[in-house]
Design a protein around this motif. Structure first.
Motif, PDB file in Angstrom:
ATOM      1  N   LEU A   1      -1.424   4.081   8.493  1.00 36.76           N
ATOM      2  CA  LEU A   1      -1.757   5.474   8.252  1.00 36.76           C
ATOM      3  C   LEU A   1      -1.375   6.367   9.425  1.00 36.76           C
ATOM      4  O   LEU A   1      -0.860   7.468   9.238  1.00 36.76           O
TER       5      LEU A   1
ATOM      6  N   LEU B   1      -3.848  -0.492  -2.953  1.00 41.56           N
ATOM      7  CA  LEU B   1      -4.599  -0.732  -1.712  1.00 41.56           C
ATOM      8  C   LEU B   1      -5.143  -2.158  -1.692  1.00 41.56           C
ATOM      9  O   LEU B   1      -6.212  -2.448  -2.209  1.00 41.56           O
TER      10      LEU B   1
ATOM     11  N   VAL C   1       0.835  -1.211   0.000  1.00 43.86           N
ATOM     12  CA  VAL C   1       0.000   0.000   0.000  1.00 43.86           C
ATOM     13  C   VAL C   1       0.866   1.257   0.000  1.00 43.86           C
ATOM     14  O   VAL C   1       0.680   2.157  -0.816  1.00 43.86           O
TER      15      VAL C   1
ATOM     16  N   ILE D   1       2.332   6.446   6.252  1.00 40.90           N
ATOM     17  CA  ILE D   1       2.259   5.553   5.104  1.00 40.90           C
ATOM     18  C   ILE D   1       3.531   5.694   4.280  1.00 40.90           C
ATOM     19  O   ILE D   1       4.048   6.801   4.094  1.00 40.90           O
TER      20      ILE D   1
ATOM     21  N   ILE E   1      -4.614  -1.024   8.127  1.00 35.49           N
ATOM     22  CA  ILE E   1      -4.518   0.215   7.349  1.00 35.49           C
ATOM     23  C   ILE E   1      -4.397   1.394   8.306  1.00 35.49           C
ATOM     24  O   ILE E   1      -3.597   2.309   8.090  1.00 35.49           O
TER      25      ILE E   1
ATOM     26  N   PRO F   1      -2.316  13.503   6.540  1.00 35.30           N
ATOM     27  CA  PRO F   1      -2.339  12.329   5.667  1.00 35.30           C
ATOM     28  C   PRO F   1      -1.017  11.563   5.635  1.00 35.30           C
ATOM     29  O   PRO F   1      -0.966  10.452   5.137  1.00 35.30           O
TER      30      PRO F   1
ATOM     31  N   VAL G   1      -6.762  11.391   7.677  1.00 33.66           N
ATOM     32  CA  VAL G   1      -6.511  11.554   6.234  1.00 33.66           C
ATOM     33  C   VAL G   1      -6.765  12.994   5.819  1.00 33.66           C
ATOM     34  O   VAL G   1      -6.226  13.463   4.828  1.00 33.66           O
TER      35      VAL G   1
END
Lengths: 336, 287
Positions: free
Chosen positions: A253, A58, A52, A257, A249, A300, A296
């Motif tokens: 995050l 993703l 990812v 990321i 995820i 982000p 996000v």
């Protein structure tokens, strides 16, 4: 960061030292257990970050591959009497082997087509584990997975010993991933993340590189699954469900990321955050869902990414300032 | 003959519910250009609102459905304003993750209010119609009838009215639509409202023959994704045809192959079709 290797090694050494003394500082065994579990999720999340974060695909089947690894270890040890270490050794390759076929089918699709396809792949894995009860024990799950067998004088029957075992695998994974992302292979993953067309123009074989990234990612997921089986010693089909992928995820995050330590930081901090939200139990998602959205929106790049950007900006400003000062000085000298 | 007819009826029932959910998803895809993972949560919230309206306030089935449709339409517009609109310039990955956050949030809220246990909505009509040796429960005919009326109404709205055409225009070409004076904010709010209402209506129609629980949306939304990929993302006829296709595949698969594996059929179908045709069955014009 490669400009200052000493600082970087000191940073890693500090982290490892911290992780090594943690079990001796912990007030009870439960904290050690939670931390070790966080390390296992961190390993799995690092695998996810590879596909990812570094390759930009993703993949929503990650928990499915973790479950494949976990069931490989669980079923081999419980039903076939295979020694734990051999079973653990196989869990990565088995996940990567199945990942190869999932990869060659799914990676022909781009962006959200890929995401939805992998979501379905994950669901198929879950349904197969749940329904194919002759092999997988179905909804009953795999019970009584043996503890890792002792290596020489080291036995793994205490939580603390298991903690160190998991930590060793975590350090090895970090080391491996650090080498990988700095290699040509790792750089070609990032080229693909930035743009398919650009990567192709650089002479990167898109499909082959993506499949390699996918297989490495599922290999790590499988390994984490094997460790999970040996650590928790109970497996249910729910491990393959998509919400575990969503959790991972979130780890990636929150930490950052596409950064090396991001998933580790994310897995550890979120695990402890949920521990402190324990009073919310099943409702922790009320806090967690909006947090994901706000992240996000406003951060982000995660904790490490934001910190890295801030550092880069500061360094750039310093450089510009010193260059500016130098020019002023030179001009003054010329005029003088 | 009756058994075969029952499967056709089952297929049509499932297919029309799936098609309604997929329609909402495909409409929003035209605006957002990402699959809205939260759509399944809208579906679930719709079922709970009508269950609550019918159970606690004693509203009749249709009034409860209207309530749910209105409530979820507002919820969906709020999601657009608060979450998706601010993220419109972010990479698609971020939109998708935000949608996942929304999904987790809505599920947790519903679970906090109504608990994790299963509920069942009483069926509004329980009569069974008979023609010769064929039997058909009215509740099923109702789902099929209502879904088809709605699909035709939607099609007429999108093709024959100016407001509807703005949605189609925006899905086809965002910049072009703005150039001819279409307000993207208004269109996207309208699309989200329609999509939410469709999900709520589908959930209410399906509720009397299905269970209501917080994660009820997962399987439906995943099948809706399968449908819009098969039918072409953003394609309205594709969503309807795809929905019916999956509905029939499931009904017949459950009967002739295995009930235990019926949920896997849709996904295997997707994997098989996409393995042979990565562009989907009906490659859409809107991409």
């Amino acid at each position: 960061m490669s400009a200052r290797p000493v600082a970087e090694y000191a940073f890693y050494a500090l982290l490892v030292a911290g992780a090594l003394v943690f079990p001796f500082l912990a007030t009870n065994e439960y904290q050690v257990y939670v931390m070790a579990l966080a390390f296992i999720w961190a390993i799995a999340a690092m695998g996810l970050n590879l596909i990812v974060g570094y390759t930009g695909q993703l993949n929503l089947a990650h928990a499915g591959f973790m479950a494949i690894g976990a069931y490989t270890t669980g079923l081999l040890t419980v039903d076939y009497g295979v020694p734990f270490w051999l079973a653990l050794l196989l869990s990565g390759p088995v996940a990567a082997f199945l990942g190869f076929f999932a990869g060659i089918l799914s990676l022909r699709l781009k962006t959200h087509f890929f995401s939805i396809f992998t979501l379905c792949v994950g669901y198929i894995v879950y349904l197969v584990i749940e329904k194919w009860d002759v092999v997988t024990h179905g909804t009953v799950g795999v019970i009584g997975i043996p503890a890792p067998s002792p290596i020489g004088p080291i036995s793994f029957d205490s939580t603390r010993a298991l903690y160190f075992m998991v930590l060793a695998f975590l350090v090895a994974t970090i080391f491996f991933k650090r080498r990988l992302v700095r290699s040509l292979v790792g750089r070609s993953f990032m080229a693909i993340r930035n743009s398919d067309e650009l990567a192709e123009a650089l002479g990167i074989n898109l499909m082959r590189t993506k499949v390699v990234a996918f297989m490495l990612s599922t290999f790590i997921a499988g390994l984490a699954g094997g460790l999970y089986a040996g650590f928790v010693r109970f497996l249910g089909p729910d491990l393959a469900r998509e919400y575990h992928t969503f959790d991972m995820i979130a780890f990636v995050l929150v930490g950052g990321i596409g950064t090396l330590m991001g998933p580790v930081l994310g897995a550890i901090s979120i695990t402890w955050l949920t521990q402190s939200l324990q009073f919310l139990e099943n409702y922790r998602m009320i806090v967690f869902g909006p947090m994901l959205i706000l992240l996000v929106m406003f951060m982000p790049h995660g904790i490490i990414g934001t910190f890295g950007r801030w550092q880069a900006r500061r360094r750039e400003k310093q450089m510009r300032a010193s260059r500016g000062a130098g020019r002023v000085g030179a001009e003054a000298r010329a005029h003088g | 003959m009756n058994i075969f007819f029952q499967q056709v009826l089952n297929g049509l029932t499932l297919g029309s519910v799936y098609a309604l959910v997929a329609l909402g998803l495909t409409l929003v895809y035209g605006i957002l250009h990402i699959p809205n993972f939260a759509h399944g949560a809208f579906y679930m919230v719709g079922a709970y609102v009508s269950f609550y309206a019918a159970g606690s306030y004693g509203l009749n089935f249709w009034a409860a459905m209207a309530c749910a449709a209105a409530f979820v339409a507002v919820l969906s517009v709020l999601a657009d304003r608060l979450v998706f609109h601010p993220l419109r310039h972010s990479p698609p990955l971020h939109d998708m993750i935000a949608a996942i956050g929304l999904l987790l949030f809505l599920e947790a809220v519903v679970q906090a209010i109504w608990g994790a246990e299963f509920h069942r909505m009483p069926a509004p009509y329980t009569t069974i119609l008979r023609f010769a040796d064929l039997t058909a429960p009215v509740s099923r005919l109702l789902i099929i009838g209502a879904a088809f009326v709605l699909m035709i109404a939607l099609q007429v709205f999108l093709r024959r009215t100016t407001t509807g055409s703005t949605i189609v225009a925006m899905a086809q070409d965002r910049e072009g639509a703005s150039l001819v004076g279409i307000d993207p904010v208004k269109v996207s709010m309208l699309t989200f409202a329609i999509s939410g209402a469709l999900a709520a209506i589908a959930a209410t129609l399906f509720a009397p023959i299905n269970l209501i629980y917080p994660s009820m949306g997962h399987l439906v939304i995943m099948k809706a994704f399968v449908i819009i990929i098969l039918g072409g993302m953003g394609s309205i006829p594709g969503a309807i045809v795809g929905g019916l296709l999956i509905g029939f595949a499931e009904a017949f698969g459950a009967f002739y192959i295995s009930t235990a594996y019926k949920d896997i059929i849709a996904f295997l179908l997707l994997v098989a079709i996409l393995s042979l045709r990565p562009q989907g069955l009906f490659p859409s014009e809107v991409r």
